[in-house]
Write a protein that holds these residues in place. Sequence first.
Motif, PDB file in Angstrom:
ATOM      1  N   VAL A 127       0.688  -1.124   0.000  1.00  0.00           N
ATOM      2  CA  VAL A 127      -0.111  -0.036  -0.077  1.00  0.00           C
ATOM      3  C   VAL A 127       0.853   1.280  -0.081  1.00  0.00           C
ATOM      4  N   GLU A 128       0.571   2.263  -1.090  1.00  0.00           N
ATOM      5  CA  GLU A 128       1.294   3.348  -1.258  1.00  0.00           C
ATOM      6  C   GLU A 128       0.558   4.553  -1.056  1.00  0.00           C
ATOM      7  N   GLN A 129       0.274   5.191  -0.169  1.00  0.00           N
ATOM      8  CA  GLN A 129      -0.803   6.372  -0.100  1.00  0.00           C
ATOM      9  C   GLN A 129      -2.137   5.857  -0.280  1.00  0.00           C
ATOM     10  N   ASP A 130      -2.577   5.925  -1.256  1.00  0.00           N
ATOM     11  CA  ASP A 130      -4.027   5.503  -1.647  1.00  0.00           C
ATOM     12  C   ASP A 130      -4.281   4.540  -2.599  1.00  0.00           C
ATOM     13  N   CYS A 131      -2.993   4.100  -3.339  1.00  0.00           N
ATOM     14  CA  CYS A 131      -2.793   2.914  -4.202  1.00  0.00           C
ATOM     15  C   CYS A 131      -2.457   1.720  -3.716  1.00  0.00           C
TER      16      CYS A 131
END
Length: 205
Positions: free
Chosen positions: A17-21
């Motif tokens: 998970v990277e920020q909202d992605c």
Amino acid sequence: MFNGIVETIGSVSNLDVEQDCVHFAITPKIAFTDLKIGDSVAVNGVCLTVTAIYNDVFYVTAVPETLRLTNLSQLILGSQVNLERALRVTDRIGGHYVQGHVDAVGKIISIQADGKAALLVKISFPSALTPYIVNKGYIGLDGMSVTVVVAENTWFSVTLIPHTQQVTIVNQYQVGTEINIEVDILSKYVEKLMRAETCIQPLLA
């Protein structure tokens, strides 16, 4: 563009998970040896772009809009998914034209035996899709091209043959399972043309 004929099942071998992605690493049961970075792959019927490849594992990213509108937000480590590579111009169309643009998520409300081996599956869906789902019409379910048996205002049913059960994630389905739905794109074009009928000018004067 796809045709709703699942090529193989894949498993989520890693997710980040990277920020909202969410970045997914997917390992196909049957390796896609010709896959390249930038290619499109349908993952449970969602068109995603290959961002990296390591041996037989490929990586894709789901953005917030995709996570909101599909069942990819429910994937965890080890989850299995339906996979199909994008069509080539020379490919046969064994199913129907599938864009990989999911319209809504439906929910399985019943699963019954249909004869000795087939399954009759009833799926509820948002009422906004009612005009686009018709008896004996095509529909995409988690990337599978299937035929609607009965269509009502809030649910429809499909029959899943033994082969489909063997080569897709159908065996994981149970009452309450959420499924990606993509209606036939032709129905949307027809609706738009019908609504604009009075505004259409003849091509030849």
